[in-house]
Design a protein around this motif. Structure first.
Motif, PDB file in Angstrom:
ATOM      1  N   GLY A 109       0.820  -1.217   0.000  1.00  0.00           N
ATOM      2  CA  GLY A 109       0.000   0.000   0.000  1.00  0.00           C
ATOM      3  C   GLY A 109       0.847   1.257   0.000  1.00  0.00           C
ATOM      4  O   GLY A 109       0.560   2.217  -0.710  1.00  0.00           O
ATOM      5  N   ALA A 110       1.911   1.250   0.793  1.00  0.00           N
ATOM      6  CA  ALA A 110       2.807   2.407   0.832  1.00  0.00           C
ATOM      7  C   ALA A 110       3.500   2.593  -0.515  1.00  0.00           C
ATOM      8  O   ALA A 110       3.678   3.726  -0.978  1.00  0.00           O
ATOM      9  CB  ALA A 110       3.841   2.243   1.943  1.00  0.00           C
ATOM     10  N   ALA A 111       3.881   1.487  -1.157  1.00  0.00           N
ATOM     11  CA  ALA A 111       4.525   1.567  -2.473  1.00  0.00           C
ATOM     12  C   ALA A 111       3.557   2.161  -3.494  1.00  0.00           C
ATOM     13  O   ALA A 111       3.915   3.081  -4.242  1.00  0.00           O
ATOM     14  CB  ALA A 111       4.993   0.187  -2.927  1.00  0.00           C
ATOM     15  N   TYR A 112       2.340   1.655  -3.504  1.00  0.00           N
ATOM     16  CA  TYR A 112       1.338   2.140  -4.463  1.00  0.00           C
ATOM     17  C   TYR A 112       1.046   3.620  -4.230  1.00  0.00           C
ATOM     18  O   TYR A 112       1.083   4.421  -5.167  1.00  0.00           O
ATOM     19  CB  TYR A 112       0.053   1.318  -4.347  1.00  0.00           C
ATOM     20  N   ASN A 113       0.764   3.982  -2.972  1.00  0.00           N
ATOM     21  CA  ASN A 113       0.445   5.379  -2.672  1.00  0.00           C
ATOM     22  C   ASN A 113       1.626   6.301  -2.938  1.00  0.00           C
ATOM     23  O   ASN A 113       1.448   7.418  -3.422  1.00  0.00           O
ATOM     24  CB  ASN A 113      -0.025   5.524  -1.226  1.00  0.00           C
ATOM     25  N   GLY A 114       2.829   5.838  -2.635  1.00  0.00           N
ATOM     26  CA  GLY A 114       4.016   6.646  -2.906  1.00  0.00           C
ATOM     27  C   GLY A 114       4.200   6.898  -4.389  1.00  0.00           C
ATOM     28  O   GLY A 114       4.487   8.023  -4.809  1.00  0.00           O
ATOM     29  N   GLU A 115       4.047   5.845  -5.183  1.00  0.00           N
ATOM     30  CA  GLU A 115       4.168   6.013  -6.642  1.00  0.00           C
ATOM     31  C   GLU A 115       3.093   6.953  -7.174  1.00  0.00           C
ATOM     32  O   GLU A 115       3.364   7.789  -8.039  1.00  0.00           O
ATOM     33  CB  GLU A 115       4.081   4.656  -7.340  1.00  0.00           C
ATOM     34  N   GLN A 116       1.875   6.819  -6.648  1.00  0.00           N
ATOM     35  CA  GLN A 116       0.775   7.695  -7.077  1.00  0.00           C
ATOM     36  C   GLN A 116       1.073   9.153  -6.711  1.00  0.00           C
ATOM     37  O   GLN A 116       0.816  10.059  -7.502  1.00  0.00           O
ATOM     38  CB  GLN A 116      -0.544   7.245  -6.444  1.00  0.00           C
ATOM     39  N   ALA A 117       1.601   9.362  -5.506  1.00  0.00           N
ATOM     40  CA  ALA A 117       1.916  10.724  -5.064  1.00  0.00           C
ATOM     41  C   ALA A 117       2.997  11.342  -5.955  1.00  0.00           C
ATOM     42  O   ALA A 117       2.899  12.507  -6.346  1.00  0.00           O
ATOM     43  CB  ALA A 117       2.369  10.705  -3.603  1.00  0.00           C
ATOM     44  N   ILE A 118       4.003  10.571  -6.299  1.00  0.00           N
ATOM     45  CA  ILE A 118       5.083  11.089  -7.143  1.00  0.00           C
ATOM     46  C   ILE A 118       4.574  11.344  -8.553  1.00  0.00           C
ATOM     47  O   ILE A 118       4.905  12.351  -9.173  1.00  0.00           O
ATOM     48  CB  ILE A 118       6.287  10.136  -7.119  1.00  0.00           C
ATOM     49  N   GLU A 119       3.733  10.455  -9.040  1.00  0.00           N
ATOM     50  CA  GLU A 119       3.146  10.664 -10.369  1.00  0.00           C
ATOM     51  C   GLU A 119       2.323  11.948 -10.387  1.00  0.00           C
ATOM     52  O   GLU A 119       2.374  12.731 -11.334  1.00  0.00           O
ATOM     53  CB  GLU A 119       2.263   9.473 -10.739  1.00  0.00           C
ATOM     54  N   ALA A 120       1.579  12.194  -9.313  1.00  0.00           N
ATOM     55  CA  ALA A 120       0.760  13.402  -9.213  1.00  0.00           C
ATOM     56  C   ALA A 120       1.621  14.659  -9.186  1.00  0.00           C
ATOM     57  O   ALA A 120       1.256  15.690  -9.748  1.00  0.00           O
ATOM     58  CB  ALA A 120      -0.122  13.336  -7.971  1.00  0.00           C
ATOM     59  N   ILE A 121       2.764  14.574  -8.536  1.00  0.00           N
ATOM     60  CA  ILE A 121       3.663  15.727  -8.465  1.00  0.00           C
ATOM     61  C   ILE A 121       4.124  16.139  -9.851  1.00  0.00           C
ATOM     62  O   ILE A 121       4.198  17.324 -10.172  1.00  0.00           O
ATOM     63  CB  ILE A 121       4.877  15.402  -7.551  1.00  0.00           C
ATOM     64  N   PHE A 122       4.432  15.156 -10.706  1.00  0.00           N
ATOM     65  CA  PHE A 122       4.951  15.454 -12.039  1.00  0.00           C
ATOM     66  C   PHE A 122       3.873  15.500 -13.110  1.00  0.00           C
ATOM     67  O   PHE A 122       4.172  15.714 -14.269  1.00  0.00           O
ATOM     68  CB  PHE A 122       6.015  14.413 -12.436  1.00  0.00           C
ATOM     69  N   LYS A 123       2.633  15.322 -12.713  1.00  0.00           N
ATOM     70  CA  LYS A 123       1.523  15.268 -13.665  1.00  0.00           C
ATOM     71  C   LYS A 123       1.423  16.526 -14.537  1.00  0.00           C
ATOM     72  O   LYS A 123       1.216  16.431 -15.728  1.00  0.00           O
ATOM     73  CB  LYS A 123       0.223  15.079 -12.902  1.00  0.00           C
ATOM     74  N   ASN A 124       1.612  17.672 -13.968  1.00  0.00           N
ATOM     75  CA  ASN A 124       1.450  18.931 -14.716  1.00  0.00           C
ATOM     76  C   ASN A 124       2.733  19.434 -15.332  1.00  0.00           C
ATOM     77  O   ASN A 124       2.824  20.559 -15.752  1.00  0.00           O
ATOM     78  CB  ASN A 124       0.873  20.000 -13.780  1.00  0.00           C
ATOM     79  N   GLN A 125       3.748  18.585 -15.356  1.00  0.00           N
ATOM     80  CA  GLN A 125       5.055  19.001 -15.888  1.00  0.00           C
ATOM     81  C   GLN A 125       5.006  19.202 -17.372  1.00  0.00           C
ATOM     82  O   GLN A 125       4.436  18.544 -18.127  1.00  0.00           O
ATOM     83  CB  GLN A 125       6.117  17.980 -15.518  1.00  0.00           C
TER      84      GLN A 125
END
Length: 168
Positions: A152-168
């Motif tokens: 769960g931490a791996a999934y949520n962490g990857e999602q959070a990082i993806e969200a950070i770079f989403k608007n790049q």
């Protein structure tokens, strides 16, 4: 997910002190973690398996927190001078996103993997200059989380990082 930064209002601080019962334990835990520096993506990564975004909305609606868009604050601080002709925007510098991703990775690592991994990742992350350089580190980090039983931490962490770079 926007790069929203949340802060406690005076009502939120009072709620933590008095425990009026207006919010549940998960909302209380989230309210405690809101410090005016962590982005919504970081909070999602730090509380795997919880409905962080829904709980943020509950806290916001109840008046216990307020939000501000960090990028908007940065834009408001810029003072323009010179001609008012329209020019193409400068190339986007993703140092803010990289810094936010580093925070997420190190925070989740501290919580779930321990000091050895935290030290190793801090060294690896110190030389990262682009999102492309970050990808193999994120992959290794997520695999380490999964191997240690923290899917769960791996999934949520990857999602959070993806969200950070989403608007790049």
């Amino acid at each position: 997910m926007d790069e929203l930064i949340y802060t406690k209002t005076s009502a939120g601080v009072q709620e933590l002190q008095t425990r009026s019962g207006a919010i549940g334990q998960k909302e209380r835990q989230l309210l405690f973690m809101i410090d005016g520096q962590r982005s919504s993506a970081m909070l999602v990564a730090m509380l795997p398996g919880q409905e962080v975004l829904a709980n943020l909305k509950k806290l916001l609606d109840a008046g216990f927190i307020s939000r501000s868009n960090h990028q908007q604050q940065v834009l408001e601080q810029i003072q323009f001078s010179g001609p008012t002709t329209i020019a193409p925007p400068p190339p986007r510098n993703n140092s803010f996103q990289l810094n936010e991703a580093r925070k997420v990775i190190l925070s989740v690592t501290h919580e779930f993997l321990g000091q050895n991994w935290e030290d190793k990742l801090a060294i690896m992350l110190s030389s990262v200059r682009s999102s492309e350089e970050l990808k193999p580190i994120v992959e290794e980090w997520a695999n380490a989380l999964r191997r240690s039983g923290h899917r769960g931490a791996a999934y949520n962490g990857e999602q959070a990082i993806e969200a950070i770079f989403k608007n790049q």
